[in-house]
Scaffold this active site. Sequence first.
Site, PDB file in Angstrom:
ATOM      1  N   TYR A   1       3.182   9.789  -0.494  1.00  0.00           N
ATOM      2  CA  TYR A   1       4.220   9.121   0.246  1.00  0.00           C
ATOM      3  C   TYR A   1       5.974   9.339  -0.364  1.00  0.00           C
ATOM      4  O   TYR A   1       6.785   9.246   0.127  1.00  0.00           O
ATOM      5  CB  TYR A   1       4.079   7.614   0.402  1.00  0.00           C
ATOM      6  CG  TYR A   1       2.752   7.252   1.200  1.00  0.00           C
ATOM      7  CD1 TYR A   1       1.942   8.072   1.688  1.00  0.00           C
ATOM      8  CD2 TYR A   1       2.500   5.656   1.142  1.00  0.00           C
ATOM      9  CE1 TYR A   1       1.004   7.993   2.418  1.00  0.00           C
ATOM     10  CE2 TYR A   1       1.468   5.462   1.768  1.00  0.00           C
ATOM     11  CZ  TYR A   1       0.534   6.468   2.319  1.00  0.00           C
ATOM     12  OH  TYR A   1      -0.592   5.810   2.903  1.00  0.00           O
TER      13      TYR A   1
ATOM     14  N   LYS B   1      -2.697   5.941  -4.324  1.00  0.00           N
ATOM     15  CA  LYS B   1      -3.845   6.881  -4.007  1.00  0.00           C
ATOM     16  C   LYS B   1      -3.429   8.278  -4.733  1.00  0.00           C
ATOM     17  O   LYS B   1      -2.384   8.480  -4.907  1.00  0.00           O
ATOM     18  CB  LYS B   1      -3.880   6.956  -2.332  1.00  0.00           C
ATOM     19  CG  LYS B   1      -3.949   5.689  -1.531  1.00  0.00           C
ATOM     20  CD  LYS B   1      -4.079   6.059  -0.067  1.00  0.00           C
ATOM     21  CE  LYS B   1      -3.565   4.724   0.619  1.00  0.00           C
ATOM     22  NZ  LYS B   1      -2.194   4.658   1.006  1.00  0.00           N
TER      23      LYS B   1
ATOM     24  N   ASP C   1       0.740  -1.059  -0.008  1.00  0.00           N
ATOM     25  CA  ASP C   1       0.038   0.115   0.011  1.00  0.00           C
ATOM     26  C   ASP C   1       0.886   1.157   0.195  1.00  0.00           C
ATOM     27  O   ASP C   1       1.504   1.510   1.104  1.00  0.00           O
ATOM     28  CB  ASP C   1      -0.864   0.013   1.037  1.00  0.00           C
ATOM     29  CG  ASP C   1      -1.810   1.222   1.229  1.00  0.00           C
ATOM     30  OD1 ASP C   1      -2.956   1.148   0.802  1.00  0.00           O
ATOM     31  OD2 ASP C   1      -1.237   2.080   1.770  1.00  0.00           O
TER      32      ASP C   1
ATOM     33  N   HIS D   1      -7.285   9.708  -1.759  1.00  0.00           N
ATOM     34  CA  HIS D   1      -6.640   9.627  -0.307  1.00  0.00           C
ATOM     35  C   HIS D   1      -7.485  10.491   0.790  1.00  0.00           C
ATOM     36  O   HIS D   1      -7.474   9.909   1.805  1.00  0.00           O
ATOM     37  CB  HIS D   1      -5.313  10.262  -0.763  1.00  0.00           C
ATOM     38  CG  HIS D   1      -4.373   9.848   0.153  1.00  0.00           C
ATOM     39  ND1 HIS D   1      -3.198   9.824  -0.222  1.00  0.00           N
ATOM     40  CD2 HIS D   1      -4.392   9.704   1.705  1.00  0.00           C
ATOM     41  CE1 HIS D   1      -2.162   9.264   1.032  1.00  0.00           C
ATOM     42  NE2 HIS D   1      -3.096   9.336   2.018  1.00  0.00           N
TER      43      HIS D   1
END
Length: 278
Positions: free
Chosen positions: A51, A76, A46, A109
């Site tokens: 990120y 996301k 994930d 998200h």
Amino acid sequence: MTIPTYSLNNKTQIPSLGLGVWQIEDGQPTIQAVKAAIDSGYRLIDTAAVYGNEQGVGQAIAEFDIDRSDLFITTKLWNSHQGKELTRSAFDASLHKLGLDYVDLYLIHWPTPARDKYVETWHELESIYNEGKAKAIGVSNFHQEHIEKLLANSTVAPAVNQIELHPYFQQRELVEYCRAHDIQVESWSPLGGTGSKLLSDPVINELATRYGKNAAQIIIRWHIQKGFVVIPKSSHPDRIRQNGEVFDFELTDEDMSNIDNLDQNARKGPNPDTMNVS
Ligand code: A2P
């Protein structure tokens, strides 16, 4: 180790446990963590555009000798890329960084209600889904009212809602709502997040001693028995391996209730109603 799967509302199978890579630095730290996970039997990874480590995830997958179809990759869409014009190019950029031609699950998200673009964004995710570039689409951090608005204005229902969820913050009403609408709940910060106090909770640690497991394994097992998809984050290969060793024991109903009783409604992350960061 074989990780059991759940069936999503479009019949796609999702592993019940995966590796979350939030806060793992791109490059070698991410590559190492993802490889350790796959090597330990994990199949779900994930990540998210925000990120900043989709490239590392992609590199680990490319370097590992495993069929793409055996993996389940989630990413996301970041808040500032919501909207009709930006969603598709953000998705394409994620695919490119991951080095993939499809993802297994693509999520919005955050709803970012002040932006008021999540419905038109969802329509773009529906197109991505219909083209087969995402095997399933879903949302993250959506409250009931946000999901209701999507359901009223769309043709594809979200397959997943990924939310902050751990024994100190159990969001029972939202979980019930998702269950009633066949939306799979996925827990982020399942161990209580960075610097978690939950890992040293006395009730959890008493159970750990009794079951001959560690605190993280007890908490992860609780998520599994609740029927949640659980994505604990760790950058340490030994912890990643241990976190996957949760399918050889079962918590009794009484011990599940003991953990249920730890709920403090203690949210650690942002509240989706007011989270509108770009
Ligand atoms: P680390 O990466 O240093 O292992 P989350 O609830 O977001 O999944 O948070 C997990 C946090 O708990 C991370 O900070 C992670 O740090 C730590 N962690 C993950 N697995 C374990 C474990 N088995 N034992 C102790 N700490 C863990």
